[in-house]
Motif scaffolding. Structure first.
Motif, PDB file in Angstrom:
ATOM      1  N   GLN A   1      66.817  12.385 -34.896  1.00  0.00           N
ATOM      2  CA  GLN A   1      66.452  12.710 -36.271  1.00  0.00           C
ATOM      3  C   GLN A   1      66.086  11.457 -37.061  1.00  0.00           C
ATOM      4  O   GLN A   1      65.167  11.478 -37.889  1.00  0.00           O
ATOM      5  N   GLU A   2      66.802  10.361 -36.791  1.00  0.00           N
ATOM      6  CA  GLU A   2      66.486   9.094 -37.470  1.00  0.00           C
ATOM      7  C   GLU A   2      65.058   8.646 -37.139  1.00  0.00           C
ATOM      8  O   GLU A   2      64.304   8.222 -38.019  1.00  0.00           O
ATOM      9  N   LEU A   3      64.711   8.771 -35.848  1.00  0.00           N
ATOM     10  CA  LEU A   3      63.365   8.384 -35.436  1.00  0.00           C
ATOM     11  C   LEU A   3      62.317   9.329 -36.021  1.00  0.00           C
ATOM     12  O   LEU A   3      61.246   8.909 -36.476  1.00  0.00           O
TER      13      LEU A   3
ATOM     14  N   VAL B   1      58.886   6.387 -27.823  1.00  0.00           N
ATOM     15  CA  VAL B   1      58.219   6.672 -29.100  1.00  0.00           C
ATOM     16  C   VAL B   1      56.769   6.206 -29.000  1.00  0.00           C
ATOM     17  O   VAL B   1      56.504   5.030 -28.722  1.00  0.00           O
ATOM     18  N   LYS B   2      55.852   7.154 -29.214  1.00  0.00           N
ATOM     19  CA  LYS B   2      54.415   6.839 -29.236  1.00  0.00           C
ATOM     20  C   LYS B   2      53.830   7.296 -30.564  1.00  0.00           C
ATOM     21  O   LYS B   2      54.142   8.390 -31.044  1.00  0.00           O
ATOM     22  N   SER B   3      52.981   6.466 -31.141  1.00  0.00           N
ATOM     23  CA  SER B   3      52.359   6.790 -32.428  1.00  0.00           C
ATOM     24  C   SER B   3      50.851   6.859 -32.279  1.00  0.00           C
ATOM     25  O   SER B   3      50.237   6.004 -31.624  1.00  0.00           O
ATOM     26  N   THR B   4      50.248   7.919 -32.848  1.00  0.00           N
ATOM     27  CA  THR B   4      48.791   8.066 -32.881  1.00  0.00           C
ATOM     28  C   THR B   4      48.365   8.335 -34.317  1.00  0.00           C
ATOM     29  O   THR B   4      49.143   8.897 -35.109  1.00  0.00           O
TER      30      THR B   4
ATOM     31  N   HIS C   1      70.967   0.680 -34.185  1.00  0.00           N
ATOM     32  CA  HIS C   1      70.737   1.709 -33.170  1.00  0.00           C
ATOM     33  C   HIS C   1      69.517   1.421 -32.291  1.00  0.00           C
ATOM     34  O   HIS C   1      69.168   2.256 -31.446  1.00  0.00           O
ATOM     35  N   GLU C   2      68.869   0.273 -32.474  1.00  0.00           N
ATOM     36  CA  GLU C   2      67.629  -0.015 -31.751  1.00  0.00           C
ATOM     37  C   GLU C   2      67.817   0.004 -30.234  1.00  0.00           C
ATOM     38  O   GLU C   2      66.967   0.487 -29.499  1.00  0.00           O
ATOM     39  N   ALA C   3      68.936  -0.524 -29.766  1.00  0.00           N
ATOM     40  CA  ALA C   3      69.176  -0.551 -28.315  1.00  0.00           C
ATOM     41  C   ALA C   3      69.286   0.872 -27.767  1.00  0.00           C
ATOM     42  O   ALA C   3      68.791   1.177 -26.669  1.00  0.00           O
ATOM     43  N   PHE C   4      69.941   1.761 -28.538  1.00  0.00           N
ATOM     44  CA  PHE C   4      70.067   3.160 -28.118  1.00  0.00           C
ATOM     45  C   PHE C   4      68.695   3.838 -28.103  1.00  0.00           C
ATOM     46  O   PHE C   4      68.376   4.588 -27.173  1.00  0.00           O
ATOM     47  N   TYR C   5      67.872   3.600 -29.165  1.00  0.00           N
ATOM     48  CA  TYR C   5      66.514   4.166 -29.204  1.00  0.00           C
ATOM     49  C   TYR C   5      65.735   3.763 -27.951  1.00  0.00           C
ATOM     50  O   TYR C   5      65.096   4.593 -27.285  1.00  0.00           O
ATOM     51  N   LYS C   6      65.785   2.485 -27.655  1.00  0.00           N
ATOM     52  CA  LYS C   6      64.987   1.939 -26.547  1.00  0.00           C
ATOM     53  C   LYS C   6      65.418   2.510 -25.208  1.00  0.00           C
ATOM     54  O   LYS C   6      64.600   2.732 -24.312  1.00  0.00           O
TER      55      LYS C   6
END
Length: 536
Positions: free
Chosen positions: A365-367, A386-389, A376-381
């Motif tokens: 939800q944060e992302l 995550v891809k952005s267009t 939380h960056e290590a957990f995200y990775k």
């Protein structure tokens, strides 16, 4: 000559002093000298003469305490039931004898202070005078705040070591010893061993750490050591083994939490030929390697233990032992036999998975909302891609391979020993260390060591020791209560309260006379294996 009144902030009492001014010829300035003349009565304002300090100076170093109970100096009625219980418990398992041997001048004061800490928590020692007036206790007199500091300071390292050695001799043969540490907060800012660090109770005060050893079969604590500053648990084992050598402890068997695990500690324990049982985290690579070998066979009905409702299996494996040998200029490397005990708890696995899934949802939800948290960056990775267009914006997908890898070891835990035993034996030994946690609760709450206010290192050391004496008494009573199932009807406090109301009558030159004892009180004494006060 003037009379000056000054209030003692710790005791709350006001004292009167004679102040005499004089001229100091060497310093060439006026000076003053004071002499204590008495205590100021709060109600009347009158000065009550006292010769406390002079009395101490008149005592000789050869003075010995009287044997047996202190004779009554005046006729009075006192509460006796709870202190009598503590007297009898201390006599039955040698605590009083050990204190008398190791601290012949002050053992009665040590016992009385320990009784007070047990029965009057959380009251400070400044209220000892009131308790003394109402109760019969080993010392039989008031222990003032200043006197208690003197008693604390008199407890020497040699005396404590002798006491520890005697207590160890009373332990059961061939029993395992539970070892753990806790933090004790202090308001003092002048003690060298008190420092700020990671407090185990998230207290913002400075602290010392206290390490405690508890006999699993005897059910009693018999040794402690004070740790300076915020020393990690894993760093304390080497010094602990040094203490064992100093005290002459042999054939040691230790039970420890995984906070004490390290390859260096295991090697040291093996080098000293000591037996151990220690928790090890399933995330360790060598533990996972062994677990993977039996992963599919572990949770089968053959390994299910109905009593503990979990699956258990023991694997014999090898430890890569290393020992530096400076005298030979080399490092010894060899395989040592060890036993890895593996456990799987279905309910714990489900609970762990649920917690992880909820955490996964929060971070997703944060992302999704663009509210990334730096921590939380290590957990995200690790668990998301995550891809952005420009058209679709951020596209978030879960890395299911990493998620499944994390969940693979949920519900598993493990123990390591170098003595042959099956998994359930090891589990029972490990769970037998639970009373040490209750001891930490007792020493902080009931014995009032959660936050200490002392003015010197010697006073700190002495107060911790007296609290330890109280802890031994509490542990023995709780052990007896557990065996006799008294906890169904009483807490430790309600049991003391039930007995504390029994009165005794003291008269000069006459034997102590005990008042009426109710049926419920008789049953408590009988269950604890203590003769009735009226029969002694």
């Amino acid at each position: 000559m003037a009379i000056i009144r000054q209030k003692d902030k710790r005791s709350g009492l006001t004292y009167a002093y004679e102040s005499e001014s004089y001229w100091d010829k060497e310093k060439k300035q006026p000076r003053s000298r004071r002499k204590l003349i008495g205590r100021v009565d709060e109600k009347t304002g009158k000065i009550i003469p006292t010769d406390g300090r002079g009395k101490r100076r008149r005592q000789t170093s050869e003075e010995k305490p009287q044997r047996g109970p202190t004779p009554a100096a005046e006729a009075k009625r006192v509460f006796y039931g709870a202190t009598y219980l503590l007297d009898q418990i201390g006599e039955q398992f040698g605590l009083t004898e050990d204190l008398k041997t190791c601290f012949p001048r002050h053992y009665q004061q040590i016992l009385s202070l320990a009784y007070y800490m047990i029965l009057e928590h959380p009251n400070p020692l400044t209220r000892f005078e009131k308790w003394d007036h109402l109760h019969k206790h080993p010392y039989g007199k008031n222990v003032t705040s200043q006197r208690s500091s003197t008693v604390f300071s008199s407890i020497s390292e040699a005396g404590k070591n002798q006491f520890f050695s005697r207590r160890k001799q009373r332990c059961h043969e061939d029993e395992y010893w539970a070892y753990d540490t806790t933090s004790i907060s202090s308001y003092s800012e002048v003690l060298k061993q008190v420092a700020y660090g990671k407090n185990k109770e998230d207290d913002r005060l400075s602290q010392i750490n206290l390490a405690l050893i508890f006999g699993e079969s005897s059910g009693l604590p018999f040794y402690y050591r004070k740790l300076a500053e915020n020393i990690p648990d894993v760093k304390t084992v080497l010094n602990l083994l040094g203490d064992f050598k100093t005290l002459g402890f042999e054939k040691v068997k230790l039970v420890m939490d995984r906070g004490f695990y390290s390859a260096a500690n295991i090697n040291t324990l093996m080098k000293e030929h000591l037996k151990f049982l220690i928790a090890v985290h399933p995330s360790l690579s060598w533990v996972r390697h062994e677990l993977d070998q039996v992963y599919d066979a572990l949770d089968t009905f053959e390994n299910l233990d109905e009593q503990y409702d979990l699956y258990a299996l023991t694997v014999r494996t090898d430890w890569d032992y290393t020992q530096d040998r400076p005298y030979k200029g080399d490092t010894l490397k060899e395989k040592r036999r060890v036993y890895l005990h593996l456990y799987y708890n279905v309910d714990q696995a489900a609970e762990d998975q649920k917690k992880f899934d909820r955490k996964l949802m929060r971070h997703h939800q944060e992302l999704k909302n663009g509210q990334r948290v730096p921590e939380h960056e290590a957990f995200y990775k690790k668990y998301f891609t995550v891809k952005s267009t420009p058209k679709r914006g951020a596209q978030i997908t879960v890395n299911h391979q990493m998620v499944e890898k994390a969940k693979r070891y949920y519900g598993y835990f493990s123990l390591l020993s170098n003595e042959k035993m099956d998994a359930i034996q090891a589990l029972e030994l490990y769970r037998g260390k639970d009373p040490i946690e209750k001891c930490f609760g007792d020493i902080k709450e009931r014995l009032n060591l959660r936050r200490m206010l002392v003015s010197s290192e010697a006073t700190l050391d002495g107060k911790v020791f007296v609290s330890f004496v109280g802890l031994i008494l509490l542990a023995q009573i709780k052990k007896k209560m557990q065996a006799q199932k008294l906890f169904k009807d009483y807490t430790i406090q309600s049991l003391f309260d039930k007995l504390d109301v029994i009165e005794a009558f003291e008269s000069p030159g006459q034997a102590l006379r005990v008042g009426e004892i109710l049926t419920a009180q008789k049953k408590i004494y009988e269950a604890l294996g203590v003769p009735l006060p009226s029969d002694v």
